[in-house]
Design a protein around this motif. Structure first.
Motif: not given
Length: 394
Positions: A166-170, A173-175, A186-190
Motif C-alpha cells: 500500500g505504501l509503495l503504491q501510494s 513506486e509500484l504499479r 481483483q487479482r493483481y501482479g505488481y
C-alpha cells in the motif's frame, strides 16, 4: 433550483447523453471523472455507456498505462487517466499511512520493519521478468514477510506485506497490473513504476487539493462543499481552501459550478425526449455526489427496495441495484441474470422503443464481451439471485 434541468445537466456533463462517441478511454475519464472499481463491471459499463467503448479497447488502454486503477480519493480504488495519476495518488496517500499507524499501535509492527520489507519488495519486482502476484512475493521474500496472526486477521491485515504494498503504491513506486488484463476482478501482479508519476509532481498539499477540486467540479458541478468533502475525504479547512483557489460560482443553495460553465448552464434546457443509459450502481452520476435522492422523482422516493422491501429507495444512501437513467433521473433498476444471460429490470416508466434499445445494447455488450456484470467482487450469481428475484417481484 430546477431539479429537472439539474439532472439533465449532470447527465450531459457525465457524457451519458451519447456525446462522447469516438473518444478514448482516457479522454472519457478526463472529461467525466474517475470510475470507481470494486472488482465488478463498473469500469467497463462506465466507458461503454458514455462512448460505446468495447472491452478490448479498455483493456488495451490499461495495458498501455493510458489508464490505470489506483488507490485514490479516500483511499478507494478508481480508474484514472494518465494525466491524473499524481493527483489521484496524492488524494489516496493518507489511507496506507493510516493503516500503518494502526498496525504499529495494535499489531506490534514497526515502521523500520515495513521500510525494510518495502525495499525487499522493490528489489524483487525490479529483478522479475513479469509482474509478481502477492504469493510470488511471499515465496521470494520468505521470512521478510511476517504473519500478523489472528489479531491481524481481525483487523483485515493478515501479514506485513499489504502494508508495504500500500505504501509503495501510494508513493508511485509500484504499479498494480490486473491478472489477465481484466478490470472487473481483483487479482493483481505488481511491477516497478519507472519513472514514477510523482517524480516531477508538485506535492504541496494545498496545490493538490485545489487540483482535485478543479477536476471534481468540472465533472460533478453543480455540487456543494459537502459533496466535494465526501468525494475527496478532505478535512473542512483543507477543502475550503481548495474551493477558494478554484473559480466557482454559487448558483444558490450552496450549489457550486465552475465559472466557465455558468453561461452554458444558464442557456441549457433539459431535452424534451428521453435519453436512456444503463449504468452501474457506483457510476459517477451517483457516486460523485453520493446523494441518491437528487436522482429520484418524488413519485419514486417511496418505492420499495428490491433487496429489502421494508426500506424505501428514498431512505437509501446507495442504490440497491444497477441503474437505468433518463436525463439524470433514475427510471428503473436492473441486474444481469447469468443463468438466463439476460438483463432483468424493474421500470418506473412505460417501456418505449428507446428504452428497449438501450437495454438490448447493454445486454449484448455484457453477453458478448464481459460474460457477466457483477456489481462488486463479492457479487456472485448466487448472491445476485436475491436482487434478480426482487426485481421480478411486484
Amino acid at each position: 433550483m430546477d431539479l429537472q434541468k439539474l439532472r439533465a445537466w449532470w447527465f450531459r456533463r457525465q457524457g451519458l447523453a451519447h456525446r462522447l462517441d469516438g473518444t478514448s478511454p482516457a479522454e472519457v475519464l478526463r472529461r467525466t471523472g474517475w470510475a470507481r472499481t470494486v472488482g465488478g463491471s463498473n469500469p467497463y459499463l462506465t466507458l461503454f455507456a458514455r462512448a460505446g467503448i468495447d472491452r478490448a479497447t479498455a483493456d488495451r488502454a490499461a495495458a498501455e498505462v493510458a489508464i490505470c486503477e489506483l488507490p485514490s480519493a479516500r483511499g478507494c480504488t478508481y480508474l484514472l487517466p494518465a494525466e491524473d495519476y499524481a493527483v489521484g495518488l496524492a488524494a489516496g496517500a493518507g489511507a496506507p499511512r493510516g493503516e500503518l499507524a494502526a498496525a504499529i499501535k495494535h499489531l506490534d509492527v514497526t515502521e523500520t520493519e515495513i521500510d525494510r520489507l518495502g525495499e525487499a519488495v522493490l528489489s524483487a519486482v525490479t529483478e522479475a521478468d513479469e509482474p509478481l502476484q502477492p504469493q510470488d512475493l511471499r515465496d521470494r521474500l520468505g521470512d521478510a514477510v511476517r504473519s500478523l496472526g489472528e489479531a491481524g486477521r481481525k483487523r483485515g491485515v493478515s501479514s506485513t506485506l499489504p502494508l508495504a504494498l500500500g505504501l509503495l503504491q501510494s508513493a508511485g513506486e509500484l504499479r498494480r497490473v490486473p491478472v489477465d488484463g481484466r478490470l472487473d476482478q481483483q487479482r493483481y501482479g505488481y511491477t516497478r513504476w519507472t519513472p514514477s508519476p510523482l517524480a516531477d509532481a508538485d506535492l504541496d498539499p494545498d496545490h493538490l487539493a485545489a487540483e482535485l477540486a478543479r477536476r471534481y467540479f468540472a465533472w460533478a458541478g453543480p455540487a456543494t462543499l459537502a459533496h466535494f468533502r465526501w468525494f475527496s475525504g478532505l478535512g473542512a479547512a483543507v477543502a475550503k481552501r481548495a474551493l477558494a483557489a478554484t473559480e466557482l460560482t454559487d448558483l444558490g443553495d450552496g450549489l457550486l459550478l465552475p465559472a466557465d460553465q455558468v453561461a452554458e448552464y444558464e442557456e441549457f434546457t433539459a431535452p424534451a425526449d428521453p435519453e436512456y443509459a444503463l449504468v452501474g450502481w457506483i457510476d459517477g452520476i451517483h457516486l460523485l455526489h453520493r446523494d441518491l435522492g437528487r436522482l429520484l422523482d418524488p413519485a419514486d422516493v417511496d418505492r420499495p427496495s428490491p433487496l429489502e422491501p421494508a426500506k424505501r429507495l428514498g431512505e437509501l444512501k446507495d442504490p440497491p441495484c444497477q441503474l437505468i437513467m433518463d436525463r439524470g433521473r433514475i427510471v428503473g433498476l436492473w441486474e444481469f441474470d447469468p443463468t438466463t444471460e439476460a438483463i432483468v429490470s424493474r421500470l418506473f416508466v412505460p417501456e418505449d422503443d428507446g428504452l428497449r434499445t438501450a437495454i438490448a445494447e447493454t445486454e449484448r455488450f455484457i453477453v458478448e464481451q464481459l460474460g457477466d456484470a457483477r456489481g462488486s467482487v463479492l457479487d456472485s450469481p448466487k448472491v445476485r439471485s436475491a436482487a434478480v428475484t426482487g426485481l421480478l417481484t411486484d
